[in-house]
Design a protein around this motif. Structure first.
Motif, PDB file in Angstrom:
ATOM      1  N   GLN A   1       0.825  -1.203   0.000  1.00 32.16           N
ATOM      2  CA  GLN A   1       0.000   0.000   0.000  1.00 32.16           C
ATOM      3  C   GLN A   1       0.864   1.260   0.000  1.00 32.16           C
ATOM      4  OE1 GLN A   1      -3.260   0.101   2.850  1.00 32.16           O
ATOM      5  NE2 GLN A   1      -3.487  -2.129   2.766  1.00 32.16           N
TER       6      GLN A   1
ATOM      7  N   ILE B   1       0.725   4.340  -2.703  1.00 27.12           N
ATOM      8  CA  ILE B   1       0.646   5.767  -2.360  1.00 27.12           C
ATOM      9  C   ILE B   1       1.698   6.542  -3.150  1.00 27.12           C
ATOM     10  CG2 ILE B   1       1.018   7.476  -0.537  1.00 27.12           C
ATOM     11  CD1 ILE B   1      -0.049   5.352   1.442  1.00 27.12           C
TER      12      ILE B   1
ATOM     13  N   LYS C   1      -3.639  10.956  -7.619  1.00 25.31           N
ATOM     14  CA  LYS C   1      -4.920  10.721  -6.959  1.00 25.31           C
ATOM     15  C   LYS C   1      -4.713  10.170  -5.548  1.00 25.31           C
ATOM     16  CE  LYS C   1      -5.418   5.957  -8.636  1.00 25.31           C
ATOM     17  NZ  LYS C   1      -6.277   4.997  -9.372  1.00 25.31           N
ATOM     18  N   PRO C   2      -5.714  10.337  -4.681  1.00 24.15           N
ATOM     19  CA  PRO C   2      -5.656   9.731  -3.348  1.00 24.15           C
ATOM     20  C   PRO C   2      -5.740   8.212  -3.458  1.00 24.15           C
ATOM     21  CG  PRO C   2      -7.309  11.487  -3.449  1.00 24.15           C
ATOM     22  CD  PRO C   2      -6.913  11.173  -4.859  1.00 24.15           C
ATOM     23  N   VAL C   3      -5.147   7.536  -2.477  1.00 28.04           N
ATOM     24  CA  VAL C   3      -5.136   6.073  -2.450  1.00 28.04           C
ATOM     25  C   VAL C   3      -5.801   5.590  -1.162  1.00 28.04           C
ATOM     26  CG1 VAL C   3      -3.663   4.031  -2.310  1.00 28.04           C
ATOM     27  CG2 VAL C   3      -3.039   5.926  -3.830  1.00 28.04           C
ATOM     28  N   LYS C   4      -6.752   4.690  -1.317  1.00 27.45           N
ATOM     29  CA  LYS C   4      -7.418   4.113  -0.160  1.00 27.45           C
ATOM     30  C   LYS C   4      -6.489   3.102   0.498  1.00 27.45           C
ATOM     31  CE  LYS C   4     -11.857   2.213   1.354  1.00 27.45           C
ATOM     32  NZ  LYS C   4     -12.140   3.381   2.210  1.00 27.45           N
TER      33      LYS C   4
ATOM     34  N   ASP D   1      -7.490  11.858   4.422  1.00 26.53           N
ATOM     35  CA  ASP D   1      -8.952  11.927   4.446  1.00 26.53           C
ATOM     36  C   ASP D   1      -9.436  10.730   5.267  1.00 26.53           C
ATOM     37  OD1 ASP D   1     -11.695  11.742   4.029  1.00 26.53           O
ATOM     38  OD2 ASP D   1     -11.578  12.173   1.884  1.00 26.53           O
TER      39      ASP D   1
ATOM     40  N   ASN E   1     -12.723   8.736   4.183  1.00 24.19           N
ATOM     41  CA  ASN E   1     -12.561   7.790   3.077  1.00 24.19           C
ATOM     42  C   ASN E   1     -11.318   6.910   3.213  1.00 24.19           C
ATOM     43  OD1 ASN E   1     -14.847   8.636   1.376  1.00 24.19           O
ATOM     44  ND2 ASN E   1     -13.737  10.591   1.281  1.00 24.19           N
TER      45      ASN E   1
ATOM     46  N   THR F   1      -8.132   7.659   2.900  1.00 27.05           N
ATOM     47  CA  THR F   1      -7.229   7.831   1.763  1.00 27.05           C
ATOM     48  C   THR F   1      -6.019   8.681   2.135  1.00 27.05           C
ATOM     49  OG1 THR F   1      -8.392   9.798   0.937  1.00 27.05           O
ATOM     50  CG2 THR F   1      -9.100   7.628   0.092  1.00 27.05           C
TER      51      THR F   1
ATOM     52  N   PHE G   1      -3.008  11.052   0.114  1.00 27.34           N
ATOM     53  CA  PHE G   1      -2.649  11.669  -1.158  1.00 27.34           C
ATOM     54  C   PHE G   1      -1.386  12.490  -0.979  1.00 27.34           C
ATOM     55  CE2 PHE G   1      -3.348  15.385  -4.165  1.00 27.34           C
ATOM     56  CZ  PHE G   1      -2.932  14.684  -5.301  1.00 27.34           C
TER      57      PHE G   1
END
Length: 327
Positions: free
Chosen positions: A73, A77, A84-87, A151, A154, A156, A158
């Motif tokens: 993960q 990132i 873009k943001p990554v969950k 965030d 969500n 996430t 970023f």
């Protein structure tokens, strides 16, 4: 911000007297570093089962935070920086959030986005002159914890700048030690030590009911330990620069780089930090190199349950308020 930890500097003093339970230890390589996992158990079979569980937990953490694993993960990132943001898993989210808080606490001396820096400093003996100011300025242009956007709703992460990166080299082993300790306690292990290349986390007592103790020696004068201190249900981390440095213009520069300026730290050869968790101690030990002795100790003295011992490049010892040793 990476560290090297010679084991001659900081080691645990263990009483191996046999009681109803015994001390069992296994040394192995995890996360690219030496780990010593010690547990108090009734026999070797039980101890091996516990240690295997600790190893599995550390391996799990490595897969979560590794920036070398292209499928992690953390790599995801970094690969999506400026895009873009990554969950992410909430565990990784929380670790990054705590890292940002330490950055705020240390005025940016600690910063997981240090991984964005160019490798312009060499500590293998090949470097003969200072990098240019332009190269140093360019090296840090993508560094800055304030550009890590979280965030929570969500889950996430970023990285706001293209080619920006995060890395956990200055906090990851401490976090792994904390998580392995937590797991083993939950499994019923009454006492033990996780030593992640100098990031030590202890709990419980030795079989003779004495505390685990750590002996600390001056790396510039290793003949005698100047401190023998108990480590009671807490962590101690030592960060050293005395084996990895460069001398330029008659000045000694550590391999620990200030992420704010791009210049190596100087003036300190080792820092030991005592704290409730290895993760915090790990981050603070690195930060003190960057902040310097006066600012570093001032910051430590403001933190409840945290203490520090610093050895400067002249061999002099400096301590936080609540540590008293014969210097």
């Amino acid at each position: 911000m990476f560290r090297s930890i010679p084991f001659v500097f900081l080691f645990l003093v263990v009483n191996t007297t046999i009681y109803s339970q015994q001390i069992y230890k296994r040394t192995l390589k995890l996360m690219g570093s030496r780990f010593d996992i010690t547990v108090v158990a009734k026999d070797k079979i039980e101890a091996d089962q516990f240690i295997d569980q600790g190893v599995s937990e550390i391996t799990r953490i490595e897969k979560l935070i590794s920036s070398w694993d292209k499928d992690s993960q953390t790599s995801n990132i970094n690969n999506n920086a400026g895009i873009k943001p990554v969950k992410v898993n909430i565990e990784l989210f929380d670790l990054i959030q705590r890292a940002i808080r330490i950055s705020e606490l240390t005025d940016g001396a600690f910063d997981i986005s240090y991984a964005s820096m160019d490798n312009i400093w060499k500590f293998d003996g090949s470097m003969k002159e200072m990098p240019s100011q332009d190269k140093i300025t360019s090296s840090i242009k993508k560094v800055g914890y304030k550009n890590i956007v979280l965030d929570r709703e969500n889950a996430t992460v970023f990285l706001a700048k293209k080619d920006m990166k995060i890395g956990f080299g200055a906090i990851g082993k401490g976090y792994a030690a904390d998580k392995a300790k937590e797991l083993l306690i939950n499994l019923g292990v009454e006492a033990g030590i996780i030593n992640a290349s100098g990031d030590m986390n202890t709990w419980g007592k030795q079989p003779d009911n004495t505390d685990w103790k750590v002996a600390i020696t001056n790396p510039l004068n290793k003949e005698n330990a100047f401190a023998l201190l108990p480590v009671v249900n807490s962590a101690v981390v030592t960060s050293g620069s005395y084996e990895k440095y460069v001398i330029l213009n008659h000045k000694r520069y550590s391999h620990i780089i200030d992420p704010r300026t791009g210049y190596p730290s100087k003036g300190i050869v080792s820092v030991s930090v005592f704290a409730p968790k290895a993760e915090l101690a790990d981050a603070l030990a690195t930060s003190i190199f960057v902040m310097g002795i006066e600012v570093g100790l001032n910051r430590i003295n403001q933190l409840a349950g945290v203490e520090s011992i610093i050895v400067d490049d002249k061999g002099d010892v400096h301590t936080s308020n609540n540590i008293k040793i014969d210097k």
